[in-house]
Write a protein that holds these residues in place. Structure first.
Motif, PDB file in Angstrom:
ATOM      1  N   ILE A   1      -7.877  -5.093  16.838  1.00 56.36           N
ATOM      2  CA  ILE A   1      -9.048  -4.897  17.692  1.00 56.36           C
ATOM      3  C   ILE A   1      -8.617  -4.398  19.072  1.00 56.36           C
ATOM      4  CG2 ILE A   1     -10.920  -6.085  18.909  1.00 56.36           C
ATOM      5  CD1 ILE A   1     -11.150  -7.939  16.468  1.00 56.36           C
ATOM      6  N   ALA A   2      -7.516  -4.959  19.580  1.00 52.51           N
ATOM      7  CA  ALA A   2      -7.026  -4.576  20.908  1.00 52.51           C
ATOM      8  C   ALA A   2      -6.373  -3.197  20.895  1.00 52.51           C
ATOM      9  CB  ALA A   2      -6.027  -5.617  21.415  1.00 52.51           C
ATOM     10  N   ALA A   3      -5.863  -2.773  19.733  1.00 55.28           N
ATOM     11  CA  ALA A   3      -5.063  -1.545  19.661  1.00 55.28           C
ATOM     12  C   ALA A   3      -5.787  -0.292  20.166  1.00 55.28           C
ATOM     13  CB  ALA A   3      -4.566  -1.335  18.231  1.00 55.28           C
ATOM     14  N   PRO A   4      -7.048  -0.033  19.761  1.00 59.19           N
ATOM     15  CA  PRO A   4      -7.686   1.192  20.265  1.00 59.19           C
ATOM     16  C   PRO A   4      -7.801   1.245  21.780  1.00 59.19           C
ATOM     17  CG  PRO A   4      -8.901   0.323  18.386  1.00 59.19           C
ATOM     18  CD  PRO A   4      -7.897  -0.718  18.777  1.00 59.19           C
ATOM     19  N   THR A   5      -8.169   0.105  22.397  1.00 59.83           N
ATOM     20  CA  THR A   5      -8.257   0.084  23.859  1.00 59.83           C
ATOM     21  C   THR A   5      -6.874   0.256  24.479  1.00 59.83           C
ATOM     22  OG1 THR A   5     -10.247  -1.292  23.831  1.00 59.83           O
ATOM     23  CG2 THR A   5      -8.933  -1.311  25.855  1.00 59.83           C
ATOM     24  N   ALA A   6      -5.854  -0.345  23.879  1.00 58.24           N
ATOM     25  CA  ALA A   6      -4.488  -0.172  24.385  1.00 58.24           C
ATOM     26  C   ALA A   6      -4.069   1.296  24.308  1.00 58.24           C
ATOM     27  CB  ALA A   6      -3.523  -1.042  23.577  1.00 58.24           C
ATOM     28  N   LEU A   7      -4.451   1.969  23.220  1.00 53.59           N
ATOM     29  CA  LEU A   7      -4.134   3.396  23.082  1.00 53.59           C
ATOM     30  C   LEU A   7      -4.895   4.232  24.112  1.00 53.59           C
ATOM     31  CD1 LEU A   7      -4.114   3.636  19.187  1.00 53.59           C
ATOM     32  CD2 LEU A   7      -2.179   4.154  20.685  1.00 53.59           C
ATOM     33  N   SER A   8      -6.135   3.819  24.419  1.00 58.58           N
ATOM     34  CA  SER A   8      -6.889   4.515  25.460  1.00 58.58           C
ATOM     35  C   SER A   8      -6.187   4.368  26.809  1.00 58.58           C
ATOM     36  CB  SER A   8      -8.322   3.959  25.545  1.00 58.58           C
ATOM     37  OG  SER A   8      -9.064   4.269  24.385  1.00 58.58           O
ATOM     38  N   TYR A   9      -5.719   3.171  27.090  1.00 59.23           N
ATOM     39  CA  TYR A   9      -4.961   2.938  28.323  1.00 59.23           C
ATOM     40  C   TYR A   9      -3.692   3.792  28.322  1.00 59.23           C
ATOM     41  CZ  TYR A   9      -7.473  -0.928  30.590  1.00 59.23           C
ATOM     42  OH  TYR A   9      -8.389  -1.683  31.281  1.00 59.23           O
ATOM     43  N   ALA A  10      -3.054   3.891  27.156  1.00 59.43           N
ATOM     44  CA  ALA A  10      -1.808   4.657  27.070  1.00 59.43           C
ATOM     45  C   ALA A  10      -2.043   6.126  27.422  1.00 59.43           C
ATOM     46  CB  ALA A  10      -1.216   4.533  25.660  1.00 59.43           C
ATOM     47  N   GLU A  11      -3.121   6.725  26.870  1.00 56.83           N
ATOM     48  CA  GLU A  11      -3.395   8.127  27.208  1.00 56.83           C
ATOM     49  C   GLU A  11      -3.758   8.281  28.679  1.00 56.83           C
ATOM     50  OE1 GLU A  11      -6.493  11.777  26.267  1.00 56.83           O
ATOM     51  OE2 GLU A  11      -5.711  10.595  24.585  1.00 56.83           O
ATOM     52  N   PHE A  12      -4.600   7.396  29.181  1.00 57.59           N
ATOM     53  CA  PHE A  12      -5.009   7.514  30.575  1.00 57.59           C
ATOM     54  C   PHE A  12      -3.819   7.314  31.521  1.00 57.59           C
ATOM     55  CE2 PHE A  12      -9.850   7.108  31.050  1.00 57.59           C
ATOM     56  CZ  PHE A  12      -9.913   8.274  31.805  1.00 57.59           C
ATOM     57  N   SER A  13      -2.879   6.451  31.127  1.00 55.62           N
ATOM     58  CA  SER A  13      -1.713   6.205  31.994  1.00 55.62           C
ATOM     59  C   SER A  13      -0.833   7.445  32.094  1.00 55.62           C
ATOM     60  CB  SER A  13      -0.898   5.023  31.473  1.00 55.62           C
ATOM     61  OG  SER A  13      -0.242   5.334  30.260  1.00 55.62           O
ATOM     62  N   SER A  14      -0.871   8.304  31.071  1.00 59.03           N
ATOM     63  CA  SER A  14      -0.119   9.558  31.139  1.00 59.03           C
ATOM     64  C   SER A  14      -0.886  10.628  31.921  1.00 59.03           C
ATOM     65  CB  SER A  14       0.205  10.073  29.727  1.00 59.03           C
ATOM     66  OG  SER A  14      -0.939  10.612  29.094  1.00 59.03           O
ATOM     67  N   ARG A  15      -2.218  10.501  31.964  1.00 59.07           N
ATOM     68  CA  ARG A  15      -3.037  11.445  32.722  1.00 59.07           C
ATOM     69  C   ARG A  15      -3.033  11.114  34.218  1.00 59.07           C
ATOM     70  NH1 ARG A  15      -7.330  14.330  30.166  1.00 59.07           N
ATOM     71  NH2 ARG A  15      -7.371  14.128  27.889  1.00 59.07           N
ATOM     72  N   VAL A  16      -3.163   9.809  34.524  1.00 58.16           N
ATOM     73  CA  VAL A  16      -3.319   9.368  35.923  1.00 58.16           C
ATOM     74  C   VAL A  16      -2.358   8.205  36.180  1.00 58.16           C
ATOM     75  CG1 VAL A  16      -4.981   8.769  37.724  1.00 58.16           C
ATOM     76  CG2 VAL A  16      -5.779   9.867  35.623  1.00 58.16           C
ATOM     77  N   PRO A  55      -9.208  18.231  27.555  1.00 55.28           N
ATOM     78  CA  PRO A  55      -8.558  17.665  26.350  1.00 55.28           C
ATOM     79  C   PRO A  55      -7.052  17.432  26.499  1.00 55.28           C
ATOM     80  CG  PRO A  55      -9.979  19.525  25.797  1.00 55.28           C
ATOM     81  CD  PRO A  55      -9.843  19.520  27.282  1.00 55.28           C
ATOM     82  N   GLY A  56      -6.346  18.279  27.254  1.00 51.40           N
ATOM     83  CA  GLY A  56      -4.898  18.200  27.316  1.00 51.40           C
ATOM     84  C   GLY A  56      -4.395  16.995  28.099  1.00 51.40           C
ATOM     85  N   ALA A  57      -3.289  16.390  27.625  1.00 51.99           N
ATOM     86  CA  ALA A  57      -2.651  15.265  28.321  1.00 51.99           C
ATOM     87  C   ALA A  57      -1.231  15.118  27.776  1.00 51.99           C
ATOM     88  CB  ALA A  57      -3.423  13.975  28.097  1.00 51.99           C
ATOM     89  N   PRO A  58      -0.283  14.590  28.587  1.00 48.16           N
ATOM     90  CA  PRO A  58       1.090  14.389  28.095  1.00 48.16           C
ATOM     91  C   PRO A  58       1.160  13.503  26.853  1.00 48.16           C
ATOM     92  CG  PRO A  58       1.006  14.183  30.479  1.00 48.16           C
ATOM     93  CD  PRO A  58      -0.409  14.273  30.013  1.00 48.16           C
ATOM     94  N   PHE A  59       0.282  12.486  26.791  1.00 44.95           N
ATOM     95  CA  PHE A  59       0.180  11.616  25.609  1.00 44.95           C
ATOM     96  C   PHE A  59      -1.283  11.597  25.202  1.00 44.95           C
ATOM     97  CE2 PHE A  59      -0.772   7.530  23.630  1.00 44.95           C
ATOM     98  CZ  PHE A  59       0.207   7.444  22.663  1.00 44.95           C
ATOM     99  N   GLN A  60      -1.560  11.952  23.941  1.00 38.97           N
ATOM    100  CA  GLN A  60      -2.939  12.058  23.493  1.00 38.97           C
ATOM    101  C   GLN A  60      -3.199  11.216  22.257  1.00 38.97           C
ATOM    102  OE1 GLN A  60      -4.732  16.099  23.491  1.00 38.97           O
ATOM    103  NE2 GLN A  60      -2.721  16.832  24.148  1.00 38.97           N
ATOM    104  N   VAL A  61      -4.449  10.712  22.158  1.00 37.83           N
ATOM    105  CA  VAL A  61      -4.913  10.022  20.954  1.00 37.83           C
ATOM    106  C   VAL A  61      -6.172  10.746  20.476  1.00 37.83           C
ATOM    107  CG1 VAL A  61      -3.960   7.804  21.661  1.00 37.83           C
ATOM    108  CG2 VAL A  61      -6.311   8.377  22.291  1.00 37.83           C
ATOM    109  N   PRO A  62      -6.526  10.630  19.195  1.00 36.89           N
ATOM    110  CA  PRO A  62      -7.754  11.268  18.706  1.00 36.89           C
ATOM    111  C   PRO A  62      -8.996  10.705  19.400  1.00 36.89           C
ATOM    112  CG  PRO A  62      -6.325  10.610  16.885  1.00 36.89           C
ATOM    113  CD  PRO A  62      -5.755   9.991  18.113  1.00 36.89           C
TER     114      PRO A  62
END
Length: 399
Positions: free
Chosen positions: A52-67, A369-376
């Motif tokens: 359950i936590a994994a999708p939000t953690a992945l969202s944080y992971a992509e955002f942390s590479s963006r900002v 759409p582009g980011a150093p680390f991306q999730v679907p």
């Protein structure tokens, strides 16, 4: 020009920090409550909670590479919604949640220390709080290194519980033949997973260390995912050891279920777990002070009213004023406030932030759409749905 923070943190220390934040004192009491809902299948509840936590953690992971900024969630929401006012509100909410959480853990840790040594509770709160604030001021490398030591002690205690439960005599409940989970059992598993989800809150703190991490766009996502994976495995093993050794009814009624596991399996005094719980508390307090002070530092760049906090000490390379203010607030919270209800509010605030971060990433991915680390795109959508369900459940439990 404000003095920048020093980039001194690598993947190992950052992952240890994330694990230490999540594997806190809560696991020492949470197992019994999850077992009360899920019974013998409680270990699966922890696995489900990690999923359950994994999708939000992945969202944080992509955002942390963006900002990669210190005010993590505030920067994410500000960029996704294009609103600095909302970003400031989210950042202040995270600061308040971190302060209240640290105050609650400080009060609990002082209680363990008082029970074990007889030291006055007020004196224990003040001494522990001041010592941790001093470490946080001296340097982030020193803070995270000490947190890593605390984490190692914590994990040693949990490893001993896993060993005891894994090698002791099996309980009558575990010895019975078990059918595959039916519909009613899955309902209990789901309730247990919602409760266990709160044990995973903490991975979001990692993003607020971004301005002190070497190669943040690469290191941050790895640390977030590693921390969540390691913690999920530890929780599932601890819960497995517990239900294997102690009857479900006894576990669900115990306020110290891991001590009960040790006592049942080894037949010896489990008081040493109280000392380990003190280290777990120290770890949680230090992590929250470090995290919240970085958020305040980051907000100082976004708001003129908070600009005085956007300064790092030229020698220590830490946000000293923000750390001192946060440390004082944590100590006062522990001394003067009843924290049980506040802890529930903290969970609700953080889940609200999770909802906003997932929604912000959906908007951001549509615009850029582009980011150093991306999730679907499906990842933040699922994270939004699951976080909303958990928030509704948490708020319903408070009413």
């Amino acid at each position: 020009m404000a003095e920048p923070l020093k980039r001194r943190i690598g993947l190992g220390l950052l992952t240890a920090y994330g694990v230490g934040v999540m594997v806190g004192a809560g696991i020492y009491v949470l197992v019994g409550a999850v077992v009360a809902d899920a019974g013998i299948w409680a270990p699966l509840s922890f696995v489900l909670a990690g999923l359950i936590a994994a999708p939000t953690a992945l969202s944080y992971a992509e955002f942390s590479s963006r900002v990669p900024e210190a005010a993590g969630e505030a920067a994410f929401v500000g960029q996704g919604f294009g609103s600095q006012s909302l970003a400031l509100l989210v950042g202040l909410a995270v600061v308040v949640a971190g302060t209240v959480s640290a105050g609650a853990v400080l009060r609990g840790g002082a209680g363990y220390l008082t029970a074990a040594t007889g030291v006055d509770g007020t004196l224990a709160i003040i001494a522990m709080g001041l010592a941790l604030v001093a470490v946080a001021v001296i340097g982030v490398l020193e803070s995270l290194s000490l947190a890593a030591v605390f984490t190692a002690i914590e994990l040693t205690g949990l490893a001993l519980v896993i060993w005891a439960g894994g090698t002791g005599d099996v309980s009558p409940d575990w010895a019975l033949p078990q059918d595959l989970p039916g519909l009613s059992i899955w309902a209990g598993l789901g309730l247990g997973a919602v409760l266990a989800f709160f044990a995973f809150i903490g991975f979001e703190d990692i993003v607020n260390m971004a301005e002190e991490v070497s190669e943040p766009t690469r290191t941050m996502p790895k640390a977030i995912l590693l921390s969540l994976t390691i913690t999920s495995i530890i929780y599932a093993l601890v819960c497995w050891a517990a239900v294997r050794t102690v009857p479900v009814a006894d576990l669900s009624q115990s306020s110290s279920p891991l001590a009960l596991v040790w006592q049942t399996a080894r037949g010896s005094n489990p008081d040493f777990l109280s000392y380990i719980a003190v280290f777990a508390a120290l770890n949680g307090i230090l992590a929250q002070i470090v995290m919240a002070s970085r958020v305040l530092f980051g907000l100082g760049k976004r708001s003129p009213a908070l600009a005085l906090f956007h300064h790092a000490h030229p020698r220590f390379g830490t946000p000293v004023l923000a750390t001192l203010v946060l440390g004082a607030a944590v100590i006062l919270t522990a001394l003067f406030f009843s924290v049980d209800r506040l802890a529930e509010v903290t969970s609700s605030v953080l889940l609200s932030v999770f909802v906003l971060v997932n929604l912000a990433l959906i908007l951001q991915k549509r615009h850029a759409p582009g980011a150093p680390f991306q999730v679907p795109m499906a990842v933040p959508i699922v994270g939004l749905v699951l976080s909303t369900i958990a928030l509704i459940t948490a708020v319903g439990g408070m009413l």
